[in-house]
Scaffold this motif. Structure first.
Motif, short mmCIF file in Angstrom:
data_model
loop_
_atom_site.label_atom_id
_atom_site.label_comp_id
_atom_site.label_asym_id
_atom_site.label_seq_id
_atom_site.Cartn_x
_atom_site.Cartn_y
_atom_site.Cartn_z
N CYS A 256 -9.49 26.71 46.20
CA CYS A 256 -10.33 27.52 47.08
C CYS A 256 -11.35 28.33 46.29
O CYS A 256 -11.00 28.89 45.24
N GLY A 257 -12.55 28.43 46.81
CA GLY A 257 -13.54 29.33 46.24
C GLY A 257 -13.18 30.77 46.59
O GLY A 257 -12.91 31.07 47.75
N MET A 258 -13.19 31.64 45.60
CA MET A 258 -12.85 33.05 45.81
C MET A 258 -13.83 33.90 45.02
O MET A 258 -13.60 34.22 43.86
N GLU A 259 -14.95 34.22 45.65
CA GLU A 259 -16.04 34.87 44.94
C GLU A 259 -16.01 36.39 44.99
O GLU A 259 -16.85 37.05 44.38
N THR A 260 -15.03 36.96 45.70
CA THR A 260 -14.88 38.41 45.73
C THR A 260 -13.41 38.76 45.56
O THR A 260 -12.52 37.94 45.85
N MET A 261 -13.16 39.97 45.12
CA MET A 261 -11.79 40.42 44.97
C MET A 261 -11.09 40.48 46.32
O MET A 261 -9.89 40.20 46.43
N ASP A 262 -11.84 40.79 47.37
CA ASP A 262 -11.25 40.85 48.71
C ASP A 262 -10.75 39.48 49.15
O ASP A 262 -9.63 39.36 49.67
N VAL A 263 -11.56 38.46 48.95
CA VAL A 263 -11.16 37.10 49.33
C VAL A 263 -9.94 36.68 48.50
O VAL A 263 -8.98 36.09 49.02
N LEU A 264 -9.96 36.98 47.22
CA LEU A 264 -8.82 36.64 46.37
C LEU A 264 -7.55 37.30 46.88
O LEU A 264 -6.50 36.65 47.00
N LYS A 265 -7.62 38.57 47.20
CA LYS A 265 -6.43 39.28 47.66
C LYS A 265 -5.89 38.69 48.96
O LYS A 265 -4.67 38.55 49.14
N LYS A 266 -6.79 38.33 49.88
CA LYS A 266 -6.35 37.72 51.14
C LYS A 266 -5.64 36.40 50.90
O LYS A 266 -4.61 36.10 51.51
N ASN A 267 -6.20 35.59 50.00
CA ASN A 267 -5.59 34.29 49.72
C ASN A 267 -4.27 34.43 48.97
O ASN A 267 -3.32 33.67 49.21
N LEU A 268 -4.21 35.40 48.06
CA LEU A 268 -2.95 35.63 47.34
C LEU A 268 -1.85 36.07 48.30
O LEU A 268 -0.68 35.68 48.15
N LYS A 269 -2.21 36.85 49.30
CA LYS A 269 -1.22 37.30 50.28
C LYS A 269 -0.60 36.12 51.01
O LYS A 269 0.60 36.12 51.33
N ILE A 270 -1.40 35.09 51.28
CA ILE A 270 -0.90 33.89 51.94
C ILE A 270 -0.09 33.03 50.96
O ILE A 270 0.98 32.50 51.30
N ALA A 271 -0.56 32.92 49.72
CA ALA A 271 0.03 31.98 48.77
C ALA A 271 1.30 32.48 48.12
O ALA A 271 2.18 31.68 47.78
N GLN A 272 1.41 33.77 47.92
CA GLN A 272 2.60 34.30 47.24
C GLN A 272 3.82 34.14 48.15
O GLN A 272 3.84 34.61 49.27
N GLY A 273 4.82 33.44 47.64
CA GLY A 273 6.00 33.15 48.44
C GLY A 273 5.75 32.16 49.56
O GLY A 273 6.48 32.12 50.55
N PHE A 274 4.72 31.34 49.42
CA PHE A 274 4.29 30.43 50.49
C PHE A 274 5.41 29.47 50.93
O PHE A 274 6.14 28.92 50.11
N GLN A 275 5.49 29.30 52.24
CA GLN A 275 6.38 28.31 52.84
C GLN A 275 5.53 27.39 53.72
O GLN A 275 4.73 27.86 54.54
N SER A 276 5.68 26.07 53.57
CA SER A 276 4.88 25.12 54.33
C SER A 276 5.13 25.26 55.83
O SER A 276 6.26 25.54 56.26
N LEU A 277 4.08 25.05 56.61
CA LEU A 277 4.19 25.09 58.07
C LEU A 277 5.05 23.94 58.58
O LEU A 277 5.07 22.85 57.99
#
Length: 339
Positions: A256-277
């Motif tokens: 994923c493209g993550m050009e701001t710290m805000d976007v990075l933080k949002k994506n990390l929140k989803i990815a950390q401890g991720f469980q597949s749908l």
């Protein structure tokens, strides 16, 4: 059943004994990569190298191990910036960049590889991929005597890269031809999102992903939000739905493209401890997008020229697209205006 698994190699410092982001097998190799990867092109959209370095460091600390890049992104700037960010941290990441011969031969590929290694400040890559296999004759040119496939093999034998692959976002048939011609690629990168799933003629999820899994090749997903996130901006689905969908597919990594710290933080929140749908949730997202997926309106990289880098088009004798970001920057540097 989740396709995530525990690591079998060095990873960023864990919390509570588990990786922050699940690590997945890189095909049938012993390597593992984080389920979320940081895209290289968007790094060039960051206002300064200092901010780019902060984003990369925060991504590593957040559990991202996979870093994407490309020789031609922003005319070399993104490789330079990533290289500066990885000073002292190279052993914590799985580093990938792409070669941009676009039909030209292995001598140019060797030169590009040496330039990429210099920019990135390393003596080897973890993954080197042929960039943007986009036109009908690209597979034949890649496999021709003296072509880029020979450069991949030489680089691997020389220890300049651990693994090799190819990328593209135009047509699944071209990916399938690259595979059919027989070279044993370690990875293949392609767009995977809910709109791709509903765009039947050009669906990488339905046409290419099963073939990669059958062959044991690592699938690398990109453009989880359609490249421009237009569908998200228009409320068709949320960014979280799009990213969770893409990461729930049987892929090694979603880039994923993550050009701001805000976007990075949002994506990390989803990815950390991720469980597949669950399958039901995946189907619900596909159905939500199906009516707007069939004509490719939310996947412009498949049906327009706007996202074709000039390096892709010029070797084939095609006119360049002046709205392309790299072209705008080239014109700006030259003090000229697009024609």
């Amino acid at each position: 059943m989740s396709h995530d698994r525990r690591p079998d190699g060095p990873v960023p410092p864990p919390r509570g004994g588990e990786p922050l982001i699940p690590l997945r097998p890189f095909g049938t190799t012993k390597a593992t990569v984080s389920a979320l990867g940081l895209g290289g092109h968007h790094l060039g959209d960051v206002p300064s190298v200092e901010e780019a370095i902060r984003i990369v460091h925060a991504a590593i600390d957040g559990g991202i191990t996979f870093f994407d890049n490309c020789w031609e992104y922003y005319n070399g700037r993104t490789e330079n910036w990533l290289g500066r960010a990885l000073t002292g941290k190279r052993d914590r990441v799985f580093l990938m960049t792409k070669v941009c011969t676009h039909g030209r031969g292995k001598d140019l590929a060797r030169k590009m590889l040496d330039e990429s290694l210099r920019r990135l400040g390393t003596d080897h890559l973890d993954l080197w991929q042929v960039h943007a296999v986009s036109y009908d004759n690209d597979p034949d040119l890649a496999y021709a005597r003296g072509g880029v496939i020979e450069a991949l093999e030489e680089a691997k034998k020389a220890g300049k890269t651990r693994f090799v692959g190819f990328t593209g976002h135009k047509d699944p048939a071209i990916h399938l031809k690259m595979l059919r011609l027989g070279y044993p690629f370690d990875s293949v990168q392609m767009p995977l999102n809910p709109f791709d799933a509903g765009f039947a003629p050009l669906s990488f999820e339905h046409r290419v992903l099963p073939e990669l899994l059958k062959r044991g090749i690592a699938p690398l997903g990109m453009k989880a939000m359609g490249g421009t996130a237009a569908a998200i901006k228009r409320g068709v689905l949320t960014g979280e739905e799009a990213l969770r969908y893409a990461m729930s597919l049987p892929v090694a990594v979603t880039i994923c493209g993550m050009e701001t710290m805000d976007v990075l933080k949002k994506n990390l929140k989803i990815a950390q401890g991720f469980q597949s749908l669950a399958a039901e949730a995946m189907d619900a997202i596909r159905k939500k997008c199906a009516a707007l997926a069939a004509d490719g309106r939310y996947e412009p990289y498949k049906v327009s020229l706007k996202y074709d880098n000039p390096e892709t088009r010029q070797p084939h004798g095609f006119p360049v697209e002046p709205e392309n970001k790299e072209m705008k920057e080239m014109f700006k540097e030259a003090g000229a205006k697009p024609k």
